[in-house]
Motif scaffolding. Structure first.
Motif, mmCIF file in Angstrom:
data_model
loop_
_atom_site.group_PDB
_atom_site.id
_atom_site.type_symbol
_atom_site.label_atom_id
_atom_site.label_comp_id
_atom_site.label_asym_id
_atom_site.label_seq_id
_atom_site.Cartn_x
_atom_site.Cartn_y
_atom_site.Cartn_z
ATOM 1 N N TYR A 124 49.365 10.987 18.227
ATOM 2 C CA TYR A 124 50.384 10.842 19.266
ATOM 3 C C TYR A 124 49.817 10.478 20.641
ATOM 4 N N ILE A 125 48.493 10.433 20.786
ATOM 5 C CA ILE A 125 47.893 10.092 22.079
ATOM 6 C C ILE A 125 47.094 8.804 21.912
ATOM 7 N N PRO A 126 47.577 7.683 22.424
ATOM 8 C CA PRO A 126 46.839 6.418 22.303
ATOM 9 C C PRO A 126 45.502 6.475 23.052
ATOM 10 N N GLY A 127 44.461 5.919 22.444
ATOM 11 C CA GLY A 127 43.140 5.933 23.059
ATOM 12 C C GLY A 127 43.076 5.254 24.417
ATOM 13 N N PRO A 128 43.680 4.055 24.594
ATOM 14 C CA PRO A 128 43.586 3.382 25.893
ATOM 15 C C PRO A 128 44.277 4.123 27.033
ATOM 16 N N TRP A 129 45.105 5.124 26.732
ATOM 17 C CA TRP A 129 45.737 5.903 27.796
ATOM 18 C C TRP A 129 44.799 6.944 28.386
ATOM 19 N N MET A 130 43.728 7.248 27.674
ATOM 20 C CA MET A 130 42.913 8.399 28.054
ATOM 21 C C MET A 130 41.853 8.035 29.088
ATOM 22 N N GLU A 131 41.710 8.897 30.089
ATOM 23 C CA GLU A 131 40.636 8.783 31.070
ATOM 24 C C GLU A 131 39.385 9.491 30.576
ATOM 25 N N GLY A 132 39.580 10.535 29.767
ATOM 26 C CA GLY A 132 38.453 11.276 29.226
ATOM 27 C C GLY A 132 38.938 12.414 28.349
ATOM 28 N N VAL A 133 38.012 12.939 27.551
ATOM 29 C CA VAL A 133 38.290 14.072 26.681
ATOM 30 C C VAL A 133 37.203 15.114 26.911
ATOM 31 N N GLN A 134 37.609 16.357 27.183
ATOM 32 C CA GLN A 134 36.651 17.451 27.344
ATOM 33 C C GLN A 134 36.680 18.352 26.116
ATOM 34 N N ILE A 135 35.500 18.676 25.619
ATOM 35 C CA ILE A 135 35.357 19.548 24.452
ATOM 36 C C ILE A 135 34.601 20.794 24.882
ATOM 37 N N SER A 136 35.230 21.932 24.705
ATOM 38 C CA SER A 136 34.619 23.216 25.056
ATOM 39 C C SER A 136 34.508 24.053 23.790
ATOM 40 N N LYS A 137 33.305 24.521 23.494
ATOM 41 C CA LYS A 137 33.071 25.278 22.269
ATOM 42 C C LYS A 137 33.130 26.776 22.534
ATOM 43 N N GLY A 138 33.657 27.503 21.543
ATOM 44 C CA GLY A 138 33.714 28.953 21.648
ATOM 45 C C GLY A 138 34.882 29.418 22.490
ATOM 46 N N ALA A 139 34.840 30.687 22.854
ATOM 47 C CA ALA A 139 35.907 31.285 23.658
ATOM 48 C C ALA A 139 35.957 30.621 25.029
ATOM 49 N N ALA A 140 37.108 30.120 25.409
ATOM 50 C CA ALA A 140 37.253 29.409 26.678
ATOM 51 C C ALA A 140 37.701 30.378 27.775
ATOM 52 N N SER A 141 38.012 29.834 28.935
ATOM 53 C CA SER A 141 38.489 30.646 30.052
ATOM 54 C C SER A 141 39.847 31.261 29.729
ATOM 55 N N VAL A 142 40.082 32.462 30.231
ATOM 56 C CA VAL A 142 41.369 33.128 30.000
ATOM 57 C C VAL A 142 42.488 32.475 30.806
ATOM 58 N N LYS A 143 42.152 31.567 31.729
ATOM 59 C CA LYS A 143 43.191 30.905 32.519
ATOM 60 C C LYS A 143 44.172 30.129 31.643
ATOM 61 N N ASN A 144 43.656 29.555 30.561
ATOM 62 C CA ASN A 144 44.490 28.706 29.716
ATOM 63 C C ASN A 144 45.106 29.439 28.537
#
Length: 734
Positions: A193-213
């Motif tokens: 559902y997300i076309p590649g040319p629309w993307m500015e970037g992709v962030q990948i975070s491994k493991g337990a992330a911040s509790v903010k999200n």
């Protein structure tokens, strides 16, 4: 004696004065957007550093000796800054190079950035990385990535899922613009559902992330940033043609309304309606698809206020199974057909106000919502879903000093699943159809010299599962500028809506058993990683090693082993855990030529019916080798990716009449692409699965799809052979 002490003191003063120190700063474009991958080095130095995803850099230097700092990036005029004090934070602006003369590229910057400064184990895929392969959508963005696998959930519908840290994509939090998205049924096909040319970037975070999200990230997060109206090119076009009949077109435009207001318009159309049945099993190798996608986002900024708003609409249609191309006329009286019609609408608004810029004190409000309408038919089974989601997050942050920072906030999430179905093979107890979760969090960051700690705690109340608490801790230690370590530990939770999240299982005759009172899933994730940058011949060899362990205390098990003609969902009774070890090396062998090599070992075990077994349909290991070469002046680019996938366990077959093997074999996939760059446009030609490897018999009992043995969910490898494509990109720059 006093004179002697004075002489000794005067002797050591120059040593302390001229000792190596660390200079820190940011590199921005003229519109204040961060420049990622800018080269930063001292005058006459053979090596330097590059800026991270925030435009941030740290470089070692000696006061009064190193004072002329050079900053360069392709398309921008080189900046030379005189450094008066190492204690001052540098904010450096690069201006675009408007001269039409020859541009000399001295160094190729990688499109995949593993942050040196980020406290979490994070990597960012920039546009440069995303265009190294046929990145038509988010699901195809990870072909050159050593950490994330994207696998097909079955052999007929085209459903895909992410695998991260050895466990399925249900435990990966998918986000867009830093707020949760693609929940429930949307996750089944959401990677398309997300076309590649629309993307500015992709962030990948491994493991337990911040509790903010939130509390849902168990194995990690994947966040997609769309192009911003303030930084995107005024017009970008992309056309993709595949030899199997796949056609895609993308267009996005950034329009400045006035000095405070700008907007971005995004359009996507794709069509893949050619029938293919290479293995002659009577079923389409891939579904015939048709998708229309559009988005409009707005950006408003004045003084200390920043506001972003966006709407998105999607129509996705896919047809699979048997058709008149794959079947002979004698068997067309009762074909096995699958049809899935999806309409989806999304809305978001992000509003932030800076209370005190000197203390980075700000308050922000994020509100988002989505409606997902999916009508599907799997032969004689009908499943219609009407899913609604609402999300809100209020955040406050402040830096009390460079050493102490706090973040706190409130959040609310509401999910509602309206379902109507006629599924003969479904045996289900009472299942929930809605959940509301409200919560609060607090997060503290301590930063002292080489040592950084992030401690977070949140408490949430679920209308289904009552109160629960999520603790998370991250620690980073920089031994020096070249060697640093990260340690993380945290808990995550997830509510299960079994049928909505696993509707692809209806492409099977298996009885679908869903137990009553499925509990909220919970797991601890622990991680340790180290990264070492070794200078070699003016370049850096980067070595990294990491270990992650996920331990479930509660889990809803999807059991395909206890009965070869059934799949059962029930609460875990025993252990479930995953170990992952990954080793990685990257090195620019010579100017323009970058190589990455990685190896990942996975050991995932789950208790099925009282027996602890290896999780089925998961490879034991994966090795990756990528090479990318840019010619001088970046006129040509050549990319090659080789994936070495280990074998793994299959669900247990019937003991008396086994229809599949107990294990699947290892296999190799190779992809390649050549890109020719011109001033405002480029053309690319590529091939996928060049080894032409195809899984044998991906559909069980394909010749008798209405029998109790029929099963299209045994996918572990490619169902399509060698494919070629041609693409065209055109950009009008700022």
């Amino acid at each position: 004696m006093g004179k002697f002490k004075l002489i000794i003191l005067l002797f050591f003063i120059p040593i302390f004065t001229f000792a190596a120190q660390k200079l820190k700063g940011y590199v921005y474009a003229t519109d204040n957007s961060p420049i990622i991958g800018a080269q930063v080095h001292w005058e006459n130095a053979k090596k330097g550093v590059v800026t991270d995803e925030n435009g941030y850099f740290e470089i070692d230097g000696t006061p009064h000796k190193d004072h002329m700092l050079h900053i360069a990036y392709i398309g921008y005029a080189e900046n030379v800054t005189h450094i008066n004090s190492f204690t001052d934070l540098q904010n450096i602006i690069l201006k675009e190079n408007t001269e039409l003369g020859e541009v000399v590229v001295t160094k190729s910057v990688s499109g995949r950035i593993s942050s040196r400064t980020d406290l979490l184990k994070t990597e960012k895929l920039t546009v440069k990385e995303l265009t190294r392969a046929a990145c038509c959508n988010l699901g195809e963005s990870f072909e050159t990535n050593p950490s994330v696998d994207v696998v097909f959930s079955d052999a007929v519908t085209g459903a895909k899922q992410i695998q991260l840290l050895g466990i399925s994509g249900q435990y990966v939090q998918i986000m867009t613009e830093n707020f949760p998205n693609f929940r429930g049924a949307a996750k089944v096909y959401g990677l398309d559902y997300i076309p590649g040319p629309w993307m500015e970037g992709v962030q990948i975070s491994k493991g337990a992330a911040s509790v903010k999200n939130g509390f849902e990230s168990i194995s990690g997060q994947v966040n997609v940033d769309y192009k911003k109206p303030t930084t995107a090119d005024p017009l970008s076009l992309n056309l993709f043609l595949g030899d199997v009949g796949r056609v895609e077109g993308n267009a996005d435009a950034a329009i400045t309304v006035n000095e405070n207001l700008s907007t971005g318009i995004f359009l996507h159309y794709s069509n893949e309606k050619t029938s293919h049945d290479v293995n002659n099993d009577g079923f389409l190798d891939m579904p015939k698809k048709h998708q229309f996608n559009m988005m409009n986002r707005w950006h408003y900024q004045k003084d200390r206020l920043i506001s972003q708003t966006g709407i998105k609409f999607l129509n996705d249609e896919r047809f699979s199974g048997q058709d008149d191309h794959t079947m002979n006329s004698e068997s067309m009286h009762d074909p096995y057909k699958i049809s899935i019609f999806t309409n989806r609408a999304e809305f978001f608004t992000k509003n932030g106000y800076v209370l005190n810029p000197d203390k980075n004190e700000s308050i922000a409000l994020i509100v988002s919502g989505s409606y997902h309408d999916q009508k599907s038919r799997y032969a004689k089974s009908i499943y219609n879903l009407y899913e609604s989601n609402a999300y809100a997050s209020l955040m406050y942050e402040k830096d009390f000093s460079p050493m102490h920072k706090i973040s706190t906030g409130l959040s609310y999430n509401w999910d509602n699943f309206g379902q109507s179905y006629d599924i003969p093979q479904l045996v289900s107890g009472k299942q929930p159809d809605r959940e509301a979760v409200s919560g609060a969090y607090g997060q503290y960051t301590f930063n002292y010299d080489k040592f950084t700690v992030l401690a977070g705690l949140r408490a949430d109340y679920s209308s289904l599962h009552d109160w629960f608490v999520t603790p998370r801790l991250h620690v980073k230690y920089d031994l020096n500028s070249s060697l640093y370590f990260r340690v993380s530990a945290g808990k995550g939770y997830r509510s299960v809506f079994a049928l909505a999240e696993n509707s692809y299982l209806l492409a099977s005759s298996r009885t679908l058993n869903i137990a009553d009172n499925l509990k909220q899933e919970s797991a601890w994730n622990y991680g340790v990683s180290g990264t070492y940058h070794i200078p070699i011949k003016g370049e850096e060899l980067t070595l990294s090693a990491e270990w992650f362990y996920t331990d479930f205390s509660r889990q809803v098990v999807m059991d395909m082993d206890s009965d070869p003609r059934a799949v059962s969902f029930y609460n875990l009774d025993g252990k479930s855990h995953a170990h992952v070890i990954q080793l990685e090396a990257t090195y620019p062998v010579f100017r323009g030529f970058n190589v990455l090599a990685s190896y990942r070992w996975m050991n995932t075990k789950v208790n099925y019916g009282g027996i602890e077994m290896q999780k089925p349909l998961v490879s034991d290991y994966k090795a990756l080798l990528t090479a990318s070469y840019e010619t001088p002046l970046r006129k040509w680019q050549f990319d090659l990716t080789s994936q070495f996938n280990g074998g793994g366990r299959m669900p247990l077959p019937d003991a008396e009449t086994p229809l599949w093997d107990k294990r699947f074999k290892s296999f190799v996939i190779m992809n390649a692409q050549v890109t020719k760059f011109f001033r405002t446009w480029s053309v690319y030609l590529g091939g996928e699965n060049l080894t032409d490897f195809i899984q044998d018999n991906p559909i069980i009992s394909a010749d008798n799809p209405f029998s109790p043995d029929f099963d299209a969910t045994m996918a572990w490898g490619p169902t399509q052979g060698r494919r070629f494509y041609l693409g065209f990109r055109y950009t009008i720059g700022k």
